[in-house]
Design a protein around this motif. Structure first.
Motif, mmCIF file in Angstrom:
data_model
loop_
_atom_site.group_PDB
_atom_site.id
_atom_site.type_symbol
_atom_site.label_atom_id
_atom_site.label_comp_id
_atom_site.label_asym_id
_atom_site.label_seq_id
_atom_site.Cartn_x
_atom_site.Cartn_y
_atom_site.Cartn_z
ATOM 1 N N HIS A 294 0.832 -0.869 0.178
ATOM 2 C CA HIS A 294 -0.136 -0.284 -0.255
ATOM 3 C C HIS A 294 1.434 1.259 -0.003
ATOM 4 C CE1 HIS A 294 -3.830 -1.673 0.829
ATOM 5 N NE2 HIS A 294 -3.190 -3.042 1.726
ATOM 6 N N LEU A 295 2.368 1.416 0.757
ATOM 7 C CA LEU A 295 2.727 2.544 0.680
ATOM 8 C C LEU A 295 3.185 2.929 -1.083
ATOM 9 C CD1 LEU A 295 5.278 1.390 3.462
ATOM 10 C CD2 LEU A 295 3.249 2.935 3.601
ATOM 11 N N GLU A 296 3.263 3.871 -0.281
ATOM 12 C CA GLU A 296 3.614 4.270 -2.422
ATOM 13 C C GLU A 296 4.935 5.720 -2.231
ATOM 14 O OE1 GLU A 296 0.474 7.341 -4.163
ATOM 15 O OE2 GLU A 296 -1.082 5.952 -4.548
ATOM 16 N N ALA A 297 5.415 5.524 -1.095
ATOM 17 C CA ALA A 297 6.830 6.235 -0.700
ATOM 18 C C ALA A 297 7.609 5.277 0.611
ATOM 19 C CB ALA A 297 6.757 7.691 -0.051
ATOM 20 N N PRO A 298 9.023 5.740 0.647
ATOM 21 C CA PRO A 298 9.501 5.064 1.816
ATOM 22 C C PRO A 298 9.187 5.757 2.958
ATOM 23 C CG PRO A 298 11.256 5.873 -0.100
ATOM 24 C CD PRO A 298 9.650 6.378 -0.548
ATOM 25 N N ILE A 299 9.011 4.793 4.790
ATOM 26 C CA ILE A 299 8.918 5.221 5.585
ATOM 27 C C ILE A 299 9.936 6.725 6.320
ATOM 28 C CG2 ILE A 299 8.319 5.081 7.782
ATOM 29 C CD1 ILE A 299 7.722 2.272 6.387
ATOM 30 N N GLU A 300 9.303 7.312 7.147
ATOM 31 C CA GLU A 300 10.478 8.805 7.056
ATOM 32 C C GLU A 300 10.250 8.408 8.889
ATOM 33 O OE1 GLU A 300 12.723 11.137 6.013
ATOM 34 O OE2 GLU A 300 12.523 11.213 4.113
ATOM 35 N N ARG A 301 12.013 8.183 9.060
ATOM 36 C CA ARG A 301 11.045 8.895 10.926
ATOM 37 C C ARG A 301 12.141 10.705 10.891
ATOM 38 N NH1 ARG A 301 15.212 4.328 12.688
ATOM 39 N NH2 ARG A 301 15.578 3.886 11.450
ATOM 40 N N VAL A 302 11.932 11.108 12.093
ATOM 41 C CA VAL A 302 12.087 12.064 12.843
ATOM 42 C C VAL A 302 12.332 11.684 14.229
ATOM 43 C CG1 VAL A 302 12.196 14.814 12.338
ATOM 44 C CG2 VAL A 302 11.075 13.510 10.924
ATOM 45 N N THR A 303 13.509 12.186 14.732
ATOM 46 C CA THR A 303 14.046 11.471 15.809
ATOM 47 C C THR A 303 15.005 12.837 16.328
ATOM 48 O OG1 THR A 303 15.725 9.931 15.517
ATOM 49 C CG2 THR A 303 13.613 9.659 15.182
ATOM 50 N N GLY A 304 15.312 11.982 17.797
ATOM 51 C CA GLY A 304 16.678 13.107 18.625
ATOM 52 C C GLY A 304 17.636 12.606 17.625
ATOM 53 N N TRP A 305 18.715 13.537 17.337
ATOM 54 C CA TRP A 305 20.728 12.472 17.375
ATOM 55 C C TRP A 305 20.534 11.578 17.709
ATOM 56 C CZ3 TRP A 305 22.689 18.231 18.117
ATOM 57 C CH2 TRP A 305 21.552 19.277 17.534
ATOM 58 N N ASP A 306 21.855 10.852 17.514
ATOM 59 C CA ASP A 306 22.405 9.800 18.325
ATOM 60 C C ASP A 306 23.558 9.848 19.079
ATOM 61 O OD1 ASP A 306 20.872 7.884 17.270
ATOM 62 O OD2 ASP A 306 21.609 6.735 15.355
ATOM 63 N N THR A 307 23.380 11.256 20.247
ATOM 64 C CA THR A 307 24.427 11.707 20.607
ATOM 65 C C THR A 307 24.024 11.929 22.482
ATOM 66 O OG1 THR A 307 23.250 14.268 20.293
ATOM 67 C CG2 THR A 307 25.192 12.992 18.874
ATOM 68 N N PRO A 308 25.282 12.004 23.050
ATOM 69 C CA PRO A 308 24.812 12.233 24.214
ATOM 70 C C PRO A 308 23.862 13.532 24.410
ATOM 71 C CG PRO A 308 26.687 11.482 24.418
ATOM 72 C CD PRO A 308 26.344 11.574 22.967
ATOM 73 N N TYR A 309 22.833 13.567 25.255
ATOM 74 C CA TYR A 309 21.872 14.672 25.405
ATOM 75 C C TYR A 309 22.435 16.091 25.387
ATOM 76 C CZ TYR A 309 17.421 16.562 25.978
ATOM 77 O OH TYR A 309 16.957 17.753 25.797
ATOM 78 N N PRO A 310 22.265 17.111 24.622
ATOM 79 C CA PRO A 310 23.000 18.875 24.182
ATOM 80 C C PRO A 310 22.859 19.218 25.029
ATOM 81 C CG PRO A 310 21.702 18.112 22.335
ATOM 82 C CD PRO A 310 21.998 16.286 22.882
ATOM 83 N N HIS A 311 23.104 19.119 26.429
ATOM 84 C CA HIS A 311 22.039 20.559 27.406
ATOM 85 C C HIS A 311 22.650 21.689 26.169
ATOM 86 C CE1 HIS A 311 22.596 22.286 30.967
ATOM 87 N NE2 HIS A 311 21.668 22.814 31.141
ATOM 88 N N ALA A 312 23.506 22.028 25.862
ATOM 89 C CA ALA A 312 23.447 23.430 25.682
ATOM 90 C C ALA A 312 22.692 24.012 24.344
ATOM 91 C CB ALA A 312 25.374 24.139 25.211
ATOM 92 N N GLN A 313 22.429 22.994 23.665
ATOM 93 C CA GLN A 313 21.802 22.417 22.442
ATOM 94 C C GLN A 313 20.060 21.817 22.022
ATOM 95 O OE1 GLN A 313 25.223 21.039 19.652
ATOM 96 N NE2 GLN A 313 25.376 22.954 18.578
ATOM 97 N N GLU A 314 19.877 21.934 23.660
ATOM 98 C CA GLU A 314 17.736 21.310 23.932
ATOM 99 C C GLU A 314 17.200 21.640 22.556
ATOM 100 O OE1 GLU A 314 16.345 19.940 27.518
ATOM 101 O OE2 GLU A 314 16.210 21.971 27.343
ATOM 102 N N TRP A 315 17.153 22.650 22.222
ATOM 103 C CA TRP A 315 16.097 23.234 20.814
ATOM 104 C C TRP A 315 16.507 22.388 19.797
ATOM 105 C CZ3 TRP A 315 11.377 22.990 22.889
ATOM 106 C CH2 TRP A 315 10.679 23.354 24.730
ATOM 107 N N ALA A 316 17.763 22.564 19.982
ATOM 108 C CA ALA A 316 18.092 21.714 17.923
ATOM 109 C C ALA A 316 18.088 20.190 18.101
ATOM 110 C CB ALA A 316 19.392 22.623 17.964
ATOM 111 N N TYR A 317 17.818 19.900 19.287
ATOM 112 C CA TYR A 317 18.092 18.118 19.149
ATOM 113 C C TYR A 317 16.607 17.640 19.405
ATOM 114 C CZ TYR A 317 18.403 13.868 21.738
ATOM 115 O OH TYR A 317 17.966 12.500 22.122
ATOM 116 N N PHE A 318 15.886 18.490 20.075
ATOM 117 C CA PHE A 318 14.287 18.228 19.636
ATOM 118 C C PHE A 318 13.472 18.481 17.896
ATOM 119 C CE2 PHE A 318 13.778 20.417 23.677
ATOM 120 C CZ PHE A 318 13.720 19.117 24.246
ATOM 121 N N PRO A 319 13.502 17.311 17.536
ATOM 122 C CA PRO A 319 12.385 16.771 16.215
ATOM 123 C C PRO A 319 11.334 18.305 16.365
ATOM 124 C CG PRO A 319 12.463 15.037 16.478
ATOM 125 C CD PRO A 319 12.973 16.250 18.158
ATOM 126 N N GLY A 320 11.540 19.181 15.828
ATOM 127 C CA GLY A 320 10.873 20.260 15.021
ATOM 128 C C GLY A 320 9.678 20.426 14.714
#
Length: 334
Positions: A294-320
């Motif tokens: 039934h799929l007409e396109a690849p499934i996409e994932r939008v997630t956090g980064w594969d890094t330790p949680y970046p305190h100073a870049q918190e809002w860039a880390y979140f999927p927005g």
């Protein structure tokens, strides 16, 4: 009600209804919890029903396992989800397996509440999203509400359930509505306005997803805070997205997911946790298995980064909304 008030109401209702319910954890008694979720409960129900525990997550969960086997229904709070790791053995080796290893002679009706995710600039030790670790443990249920109405109904259902429940509470949603961009309460909840939470008893099923927003162009699978990020992305991109709020991360309401993807033929999965081996990987595999033709396109994932949680870049880390909308665009143009 805010989510904090709804969670407090759920515990109040169950402490009143069931004398076997006890609530405890670090600072949850006199102080009312670091986020005030249990504020006033000790004063109302007494310090034998609502009480403080030592700073020992293994001890908190270990005693809950014994209480549950004895017939009580403990509701324990891990102050932050990041602190749960010392209790992993008690959760995985004891609580999750007790019904099976005793051939049903004993159950473990415990609820383990823990705030999760970022949004308070808490850094690496106060902002993690460990849900995937629990969803692969047989014998556990894992729940994450996105709004006050569901939070109360799911918590009551969790307390009444005879098996252990991991109850994850997104900190960014504790104190009010969220528009997908930042942590300030600026718009009403789309589905359950503040205040639209009954004072008394009700439950929300522990194995059902919610169609948060109907749509025809693509299916978005999200949970917790990311439901509102997905909504903001759909609003700003103009894509007619159907947003599914999982609510119950395990067991999954797979029927609702399959029906939606077969209808829209496209799928984007959004979560705050890291990408690799996150829950989105399992969701991708399941959608692929059940909806491939039934799929007409690849499934996409939008997630956090594969890094330790970046305190100073918190809002860039979140999927927005911008990152999610870009995924919508790729899927729609594929």
């Amino acid at each position: 009600m805010t989510m904090i008030q709804a969670l407090r109401s759920a515990m109040d209702v169950m402490l009143t209804r069931d004398p076997n319910v006890v609530v405890y954890g670090q600072d949850v008694g006199y102080f009312g919890g670091v986020f005030r979720c249990t504020e006033g409960l000790q004063q109302k129900h007494g310090n034998q029903r609502v009480f403080d525990a030592p700073i020992s997550e293994g001890g908190i969960v270990g005693t809950a396992v014994g209480m549950g086997a004895y017939g009580l229904r403990p509701v324990v709070e891990i102050q932050f989800a990041d602190y749960v790791y010392p209790a992993t053995d008690q959760i995985v080796s004891e609580a999750a397996r007790l019904r099976y290893r005793s051939a049903g002679d004993f159950t473990c009706p415990i609820t383990i509440r823990m705030p999760c995710g970022g949004g308070i600039y808490g850094g690496q030790t106060h902002s993690q999203s460990p849900e995937a670790m629990f969803t692969q443990v047989c014998g556990l249920r894992t729940v994450m509400p996105s709004n006050p109405f569901d939070a109360k109904g799911l918590l009551i259902a969790s307390i009444e359930n005879d098996d252990p429940v991991i109850f994850l509470e997104p900190k960014r949603l504790y104190n009010g509505p969220f528009d997908g961009h930042h942590d300030q309460p600026v718009v009403p909840w789309s589905k359950h306005p503040l205040g639209n939470v009954p004072d008394g008893y009700y439950t929300v099923p522990l194995d059902s997803a919610s169609v948060y927003k109907p749509g025809l162009a693509l299916t978005v699978i999200a949970y917790g805070t990311m439901v509102y990020v997905a909504e903001a992305a759909a609003r700003e991109s103009g894509v007619d997205a159907e947003i599914i709020d999982l609510r119950s991360l395990w067991p999954l309401d797979l029927d609702t997911l399959i029906a939606s993807v077969k209808k829209t033929r496209r799928c984007v999965i959004v979560h705050e946790a890291t990408r690799t081996n996150g829950l989105g990987a399992e969701l991708t595999a399941l959608i692929q298995e059940h909806c491939f033709y039934h799929l007409e396109a690849p499934i996409e994932r939008v997630t956090g980064w594969d890094t330790p949680y970046p305190h100073a870049q918190e809002w860039a880390y979140f999927p927005g909304p911008a990152r999610v909308a870009a995924a919508f665009k790729r899927v729609m143009e594929a």
